[in-house]
Design a protein around this motif. Sequence first.
Motif, PDB file in Angstrom:
ATOM      1  N   CYS A  94       0.854  -1.190   0.000  1.00 39.33           N
ATOM      2  CA  CYS A  94       0.000   0.000   0.000  1.00 39.33           C
ATOM      3  C   CYS A  94       0.895   1.246   0.000  1.00 39.33           C
ATOM      4  O   CYS A  94       1.729   1.410   0.887  1.00 39.33           O
ATOM      5  N   PRO A  95       0.734   2.116  -0.978  1.00 39.19           N
ATOM      6  CA  PRO A  95       1.608   3.308  -1.032  1.00 39.19           C
ATOM      7  C   PRO A  95       1.448   4.225   0.177  1.00 39.19           C
ATOM      8  O   PRO A  95       2.397   4.911   0.578  1.00 39.19           O
ATOM      9  N   PHE A  96       0.255   4.210   0.751  1.00 48.25           N
ATOM     10  CA  PHE A  96       0.031   5.069   1.922  1.00 48.25           C
ATOM     11  C   PHE A  96       0.708   4.486   3.159  1.00 48.25           C
ATOM     12  O   PHE A  96       1.148   5.215   4.035  1.00 48.25           O
ATOM     13  N   LEU A 126      -4.003  -6.302   1.924  1.00 43.00           N
ATOM     14  CA  LEU A 126      -5.282  -6.203   1.211  1.00 43.00           C
ATOM     15  C   LEU A 126      -5.175  -6.976  -0.099  1.00 43.00           C
ATOM     16  O   LEU A 126      -4.808  -6.428  -1.130  1.00 43.00           O
ATOM     17  N   LEU A 129      -6.518  -5.685  -3.449  1.00 41.45           N
ATOM     18  CA  LEU A 129      -5.814  -4.599  -4.142  1.00 41.45           C
ATOM     19  C   LEU A 129      -4.376  -4.966  -4.469  1.00 41.45           C
ATOM     20  O   LEU A 129      -3.832  -4.512  -5.465  1.00 41.45           O
ATOM     21  N   HIS A 130      -3.743  -5.741  -3.583  1.00 49.46           N
ATOM     22  CA  HIS A 130      -2.312  -6.032  -3.738  1.00 49.46           C
ATOM     23  C   HIS A 130      -2.060  -7.524  -3.544  1.00 49.46           C
ATOM     24  O   HIS A 130      -1.963  -8.003  -2.411  1.00 49.46           O
ATOM     25  N   THR A 216      -5.977   0.528   4.681  1.00 56.10           N
ATOM     26  CA  THR A 216      -4.656   0.645   5.317  1.00 56.10           C
ATOM     27  C   THR A 216      -4.008   1.978   4.971  1.00 56.10           C
ATOM     28  O   THR A 216      -4.304   2.531   3.908  1.00 56.10           O
ATOM     29  N   PRO A 217      -3.122   2.490   5.799  1.00 54.71           N
ATOM     30  CA  PRO A 217      -2.795   1.968   7.127  1.00 54.71           C
ATOM     31  C   PRO A 217      -3.916   2.245   8.131  1.00 54.71           C
ATOM     32  O   PRO A 217      -4.560   3.276   8.064  1.00 54.71           O
TER      33      PRO A 217
END
Lengths: 251, 167
Positions: A94-96, A126, A129-130, A216-217
Amino acid sequence: MEHETKEPGAHAPIQTNNLTIPVAIVIAGALIAGAVYLGTSKGAPTTAGNNQQPQQVAQQTGSLDEMRTISKDDHIRGNPDAPVKIVEYSDPECPFCKRFHDTMKQVMDEYGNDGKVAWVYRNFPLDQLHQKARNESTAIECAGDIGGNDKFWAYADRLYEVTPSNDGLDPAELPKIAQYVGLDVGKFNACLTSGKFTKHIEDDVQNAVATGGNGTPWSIVVAANGKKYPLSGAQPYASVKQLIDLALQEK
Amino acid sequence: MYALIALVTSAVVFAFAVWFPNISLIVEIMGHPGISFSQKLDLPISLLGSIATNFTLLSASYTIAIALLFGVNLAMTIYFLRRKISEVRQSGVATGFIGLASGVLGMGCAACGSLLLTSGLSLVGASGILAFLPLAGGEFGILGVILLLASIYLIAKQIQNPAICKI
């Protein structure tokens, strides 16, 4: 010049048209209200790993009180007896989360050295998504299993540093990161394919969902008196700092 | 006055969008008796900064666009009503609200996982649909911007053509 005046008979349909605005406002209001309700409700997890059963559990019991008690089995950075603990449920792709990882390192630089804050890391890949995230979560766990807590954090730091996010990390990088942080690559590879942490990671995911995590996060700031504050997303350092200061005030 | 309405509305919509993932936290902080008033204000203000940390460039762009366009849209609607141009077609106004509603669906895309969209979809057992959306729900935000622009165009057209007296 010819002037054309409005027909008197046109009034009836006008009244009908006048209803358009209030009706549209009511519909929009209902949608927004529904949005707030759904977005802040305790259920509605978003992970692909959640099957029907956990979803139902989350919808019934999703609350911060469901957070699994912090124990020696957790991966804790900083003072395990710190008055404030931040439990982060994170997805390595997750980039965030990548961004928030740096924010948390900044938190530990300011509050970790004098033992005021501890950082607890839990897995929340997730899958929807990933698709690579769960394997990377396993890699981080394997690093901790083979090399202990310091290697766990060293591996996590390096992974979050090098991944481009959104499934951009080549799986071949995982053993290279292991080597980079000084782990036995043979043991690491064996661990990665062993399935040893499958249940542990799924337990983390389900716990994140049970506490109300929707994405996330997902973090929970825990004060010394047990008071819990939820923090969703990669919030700015200033917000995290304010929340920590509030938690430190809790007696 | 209408500029002020547009500005205030835009600010409210923007704040709602940015605070959305942490509404429950804000409510809790606001109701906490042991926290000073200034501290209660500090957190929501700092959370506004998450437009830079918790949004992609795309989602931040359409969130800001939706907020601004909705403000303009609402100000124009009020102008519309005050002039009592009741006989004009009000499809533009309806389009505007549908645009906002669509935008709201995409707004939840803070962090990983669209909070609103996936929440709603999971209730009907269809959360997997996100995997098939190239922008993972951002499509709704873009649709919202398009509908709001269409709405503003329609309202502006009606204002320019009051239809009280045709010459």
